[in-house]
Design an enzyme around this catalytic site. Structure first.
Site, short mmCIF file in Angstrom:
data_model
loop_
_atom_site.label_atom_id
_atom_site.label_comp_id
_atom_site.label_asym_id
_atom_site.label_seq_id
_atom_site.Cartn_x
_atom_site.Cartn_y
_atom_site.Cartn_z
N SER A 22 0.87 -1.18 0.00
CA SER A 22 0.00 0.00 0.00
C SER A 22 0.90 1.22 0.00
O SER A 22 2.09 1.11 0.36
CB SER A 22 -0.85 -0.01 1.28
OG SER A 22 -1.47 1.24 1.49
N TYR A 32 -1.87 -1.27 10.54
CA TYR A 32 -1.85 -1.39 9.08
C TYR A 32 -0.55 -0.82 8.51
O TYR A 32 0.11 -1.44 7.67
CB TYR A 32 -3.07 -0.65 8.52
CG TYR A 32 -3.33 -0.84 7.05
CD1 TYR A 32 -4.04 -1.94 6.58
CD2 TYR A 32 -2.89 0.10 6.12
CE1 TYR A 32 -4.31 -2.10 5.23
CE2 TYR A 32 -3.14 -0.05 4.77
CZ TYR A 32 -3.86 -1.16 4.32
OH TYR A 32 -4.11 -1.31 2.98
P1 NAD Z 1 -11.33 -6.38 0.45
O1 NAD Z 1 -11.83 -6.25 1.85
O2 NAD Z 1 -12.21 -6.01 -0.68
O3 NAD Z 1 -10.78 -7.84 0.18
C1 NAD Z 1 -10.00 -8.50 1.11
C2 NAD Z 1 -9.93 -9.96 0.74
O4 NAD Z 1 -9.17 -10.63 1.74
C3 NAD Z 1 -11.29 -10.65 0.69
O5 NAD Z 1 -11.27 -11.63 -0.33
C4 NAD Z 1 -11.39 -11.31 2.06
O6 NAD Z 1 -12.24 -12.43 2.09
C5 NAD Z 1 -9.94 -11.71 2.26
N1 NAD Z 1 -9.57 -11.93 3.64
C6 NAD Z 1 -9.78 -11.12 4.70
N2 NAD Z 1 -9.32 -11.72 5.82
C7 NAD Z 1 -8.82 -12.91 5.44
C8 NAD Z 1 -8.21 -13.98 6.14
N3 NAD Z 1 -8.03 -13.96 7.48
N4 NAD Z 1 -7.83 -15.07 5.44
C9 NAD Z 1 -8.02 -15.12 4.12
N5 NAD Z 1 -8.60 -14.15 3.40
C10 NAD Z 1 -8.99 -13.05 4.07
O7 NAD Z 1 -9.97 -5.51 0.45
P2 NAD Z 1 -9.17 -4.82 -0.76
O8 NAD Z 1 -9.36 -3.36 -0.65
O9 NAD Z 1 -9.42 -5.51 -2.05
O10 NAD Z 1 -7.68 -5.08 -0.27
C11 NAD Z 1 -6.83 -6.06 -0.83
C12 NAD Z 1 -5.39 -5.74 -0.46
O11 NAD Z 1 -5.01 -4.49 -1.01
C13 NAD Z 1 -5.17 -5.62 1.04
O12 NAD Z 1 -3.92 -6.16 1.38
C14 NAD Z 1 -5.18 -4.13 1.28
O13 NAD Z 1 -4.45 -3.77 2.41
C15 NAD Z 1 -4.51 -3.65 0.00
N6 NAD Z 1 -4.79 -2.26 -0.33
C16 NAD Z 1 -6.08 -1.81 -0.54
C17 NAD Z 1 -6.27 -0.48 -0.86
C18 NAD Z 1 -7.64 0.08 -1.11
O14 NAD Z 1 -7.75 1.31 -1.27
N7 NAD Z 1 -8.67 -0.73 -1.22
C19 NAD Z 1 -5.19 0.38 -0.97
C20 NAD Z 1 -3.91 -0.09 -0.75
C21 NAD Z 1 -3.72 -1.43 -0.44
#
Ligand code: NAD
Length: 256
Positions: free
Chosen positions: A139, A152
């Site tokens: 991130s 985080y």
């Molecule tokens: P999301 O909540 O849409 O998806 C998260 C996924 O992880 C889901 O499939 C969920 O079922 C799974 N998950 C959660 N806990 C879990 C566990 N204990 N075991 C297995 N699976 C698990 O989130 P997202 O926004 O798509 O984020 C995905 C990645 O991208 C994350 O690492 C997040 O930190 C990173 N990220 C997101 C953003 C953003 O703006 N959305 C920005 C930077 C980084």
């Protein structure tokens, strides 16, 4: 680019960015293994429409034993993991002096330690097959901080550090390890933070605009499709000398 013959495991791929990355990899010909909770069937159907029927393992990435079981499943059913996308992540927002200890432990386990466990278990097979790609969804919070996100930010900085170490340990091989550092992407994880603002009385459109305005100069969300294109590039031979990078795609967040 064709990823025919390659197997990609994408953790946390039942929604958001992970599902988008799995779709990009499947469309490029990779066999995909999904992981995560929630609407698993919908995710499976979406990926099956793009290529082969995906695999699925429901490991809770907070538990090293379940991770080991998922990696054994990948070896047994798919002959191992060629492309490992460490994407699963959770968030909790609170000041450090009021941050629940169980949330801290869960965020470090799921967002950071799981990357160590999947990687250590995938690497021997990658070395045997003499090819591999590890792509860690860090991130912008792997490179800079925001208040109220102690766990985080700590976890994501850890992911960037781990990425560099793995890149050095594989530097003389055709295995690469890199991190992608997105800014705001409109997924359930971020919608949750917008909903908190709406609950505090802010109009929904204003809540979205305010969230972007605070950090992301483009004033637009990054999309999972755009991140998927970057992941495909990192899988390509053209990217073989991209090693240990923390590549931001953030609408200008880090330029400030
Ligand atoms: P999301 O909540 O849409 O998806 C998260 C996924 O992880 C889901 O499939 C969920 O079922 C799974 N998950 C959660 N806990 C879990 C566990 N204990 N075991 C297995 N699976 C698990 O989130 P997202 O926004 O798509 O984020 C995905 C990645 O991208 C994350 O690492 C997040 O930190 C990173 N990220 C997101 C953003 C953003 O703006 N959305 C920005 C930077 C980084």
């Amino acid at each position: 680019m064709s990823l025919q013959g390659k197997t990609a495991l994408v953790t946390g791929s039942t929604s958001g960015i992970g599902l988008g990355l799995a779709a990009s990899l499947a469309a490029a010909g990779a066999r995909v293994i999904l992981n995560g909770f929630g609407d698993v069937e919908q995710a499976r159907e979406q990926i099956a429409r793009l290529g082969a029927q995906p695999g699925y393992h429901g490991a809770d990435l907070g538990d090293p034993e379940q991770i080991a079981d998922m990696m054994r499943y990948a070896e047994r059913e798919f002959g191992g993991v060629d492309i490992l996308v460490n994407n699963a992540g959770i968030q909790h927002v609170a000041p450090a002096d009021r941050f629940p200890v169980d949330k801290w432990n869960a965020i470090i386990a799921i967002n950071l330690s799981s990357v160590f466990h999947t990687s250590r278990l995938a690497l021997p097979g990658m070395r045997r097959r003499n090819w591999g790609r590890i792509i860690n969804l860090a991130s912008v919070h792997g490179l800079v901080a925001s208040k109220d996100k102690s766990a985080y930010v700590a976890a994501k900085h850890g992911v960037v550090g781990l990425t560099k170490t793995l890149a050095l340990e594989t530097a003389r091989t055709p295995i690469t390890c890199n991190a992608i550092c997105p800014g705001w992407v409109l997924t359930p994880l971020v919608q949750q933070q917008i909903d908190q603002r709406i609950a505090a009385g802010v109009d929904p459109q204003q809540a979205r605009d305010d969230l972007l305005a605070e950090k992301q100069p483009s004033q637009e969300f990054v999309t999972p499709q755009q991140l998927g294109e970057l992941a495909l590039f990192l899988c390509s031979e053209a990217a073989v000398q991209v090693r240990g990078a923390a590549w931001n795609m953030d609408g200008g967040w880090l330029a400030q």
